[in-house]
Design an enzyme around this catalytic site. Structure first.
Site, mmCIF file in Angstrom:
data_model
loop_
_atom_site.group_PDB
_atom_site.id
_atom_site.type_symbol
_atom_site.label_atom_id
_atom_site.label_comp_id
_atom_site.label_asym_id
_atom_site.label_seq_id
_atom_site.Cartn_x
_atom_site.Cartn_y
_atom_site.Cartn_z
ATOM 1 N N THR A 154 45.064 5.189 -23.802
ATOM 2 C CA THR A 154 45.943 4.070 -24.548
ATOM 3 C C THR A 154 47.376 3.951 -24.054
ATOM 4 O O THR A 154 47.820 2.753 -23.964
ATOM 5 C CB THR A 154 45.871 4.560 -26.003
ATOM 6 O OG1 THR A 154 44.430 4.491 -26.335
ATOM 7 C CG2 THR A 154 46.595 3.392 -26.774
ATOM 8 N N SER A 206 39.672 8.284 -22.217
ATOM 9 C CA SER A 206 39.419 9.729 -22.062
ATOM 10 C C SER A 206 38.053 9.982 -22.640
ATOM 11 O O SER A 206 37.501 10.981 -22.189
ATOM 12 C CB SER A 206 40.479 10.571 -22.566
ATOM 13 O OG SER A 206 40.525 10.556 -24.140
ATOM 14 N N THR A 259 44.199 10.133 -25.345
ATOM 15 C CA THR A 259 44.480 11.237 -26.726
ATOM 16 C C THR A 259 42.901 11.936 -27.220
ATOM 17 O O THR A 259 43.048 12.899 -27.624
ATOM 18 C CB THR A 259 45.191 10.758 -27.812
ATOM 19 O OG1 THR A 259 44.611 9.807 -28.603
ATOM 20 C CG2 THR A 259 46.619 10.361 -27.329
ATOM 21 N N ASP A 260 42.040 11.137 -26.950
ATOM 22 C CA ASP A 260 40.548 11.544 -27.449
ATOM 23 C C ASP A 260 40.261 12.914 -26.971
ATOM 24 O O ASP A 260 39.767 13.510 -27.820
ATOM 25 C CB ASP A 260 39.405 10.381 -27.438
ATOM 26 C CG ASP A 260 39.571 9.204 -27.998
ATOM 27 O OD1 ASP A 260 40.700 9.184 -28.951
ATOM 28 O OD2 ASP A 260 39.175 8.116 -27.913
#
Ligand code: ASP
Length: 312
Positions: free
Chosen positions: A14, A57, A90-91
């Site tokens: 993101t 990710s 971030t996932d």
């Protein structure tokens, strides 16, 4: 004064996304990301910038993880840099960070960061997180601390970091121990030092699976998996690492056929081990040949098992 060299590797997420009319998609390249670095950092650093990928990710494969690990180790060795900064979605950030922490040797820090808001959204925090990450990589005290995740003014040790919130800039935490440090008004403050484990690795074994125990859940899924004869299975068990008693025969079968079985705790602040003598508790699991994951979360126990099995 000579500028400090930092390797910057962008991978997507993101932090590099914008809504281009059909929802957020990868859009920003490394130049756009780094254009907003504060002047003092631009003065102090010489950035060796490289676009590794521009992926969400959740699209990362085990092969991508392995290539990134190789790229990071190579840049640290070859470019004589002070450290590396990596932007990432971030996932699955905590998994990539833990892999790098576990397998990239040496004292030079690897600092990962991302953003929870897209670049076109109010509150986009990507430029700030990236600037903080560069500050941490430059800090002499960062040496020897392995891989870190810098988000929202906090420095999290890869070993403990977890995405604990699906939305909002404070998505990351280190449950049970808190951040290893903070960045306040451009200054880096350290709270504690991490004990780092580094393993040698030849390749990553991709055939390692993760399943989660839930109350009264039949062993159907586990059995289907065991029948595929995978190299490894990680189970996120209850509390200190327990499973429904009906799962034990599938676990026994798995171990007997040569599948490594690791049991982690499904608690965010979790450590495996107990004193119980009943079926499916730690003693029973260990007697069957399953291995307990100690304080690693399920996803990190899977990364470590992929490393351990890849060594053979
Ligand atoms: N979709 C994003 C990802 O690549 C989420 C994020 O970066 O915050 O993981």
């Amino acid at each position: 004064m000579a500028k400090a060299k930092i390797a910057v590797i962008t991978t997507g997420g993101t932090i590099a996304m914008r809504d281009e009319g059909r929802g957020g998609v990868p859009a920003l390249g490394p130049d756009e990301l780094l254009a907003h670095l504060p002047p003092d950092l631009q003065e102090a650093t010489q950035l060796q910038v490289e676009a590794f990928s521009n992926l969400p990710s959740s699209h990362f494969t085990v092969a991508n993880l392995w290539q990134l690990r190789k790229a990071v180790q190579d840049r640290l060795e070859r470019l004589a840099v002070r450290g590396a900064v990596i932007t990432h979605g971030t996932d699955t950030l905590e998994e990539t960070a833990y892999l790098l922490d576990l397998t990239v040797p040496g004292e030079r820090p690897v600092v990962m960061t991302g953003a929870m808001y897209r670049a076109d959204e109010p509150g986009y925090e990507g430029f700030r997180n990236l600037a903080d990450a560069v500050r941490v990589a430059l800090d002499p005290e960062a040496r020897g601390r392995g891989t870190m995740i810098v988000m929202n003014g906090e420095i999290h040790a890869a070993r403990y970091a977890m995405k604990v919130k699906s939305h909002g800039p404070d998505a990351f935490a280190s449950p049970g121990c808190g951040p290893m440090g903070r960045i306040v008004d451009g200054k880096v403050h350290w709270h504690w030092r991490v004990e780092r484990e580094v393993l040698s690795v030849r390749e990553l074994e991709p055939d390692v699976h993760l399943i989660k125990a839930a109350v009264g859940m039949p062993d159907t899924l586990l059995r289907l998996l065991v029948q595929q004869r995978p190299r490894g299975i990680v189970i996120e068990g209850f509390g200190g690492g327990r499973v429904p008693p009906g799962w034990m025969s599938a676990i026994r079968e798995a171990v007997q056929q040569g599948t490594a079985v690791v049991v982690a705790s499904r608690c965010p602040i979790g450590y495996t081990g107990d004193e119980y003598g009943y079926a499916g508790a730690c003693r029973d699991l260990e007697a069957t040949g399953a291995v307990l994951a100690a304080g690693l979360s399920g996803v990190k126990a899977r990364i470590k098992l992929m490393v351990a099995l890849g060594k053979r």
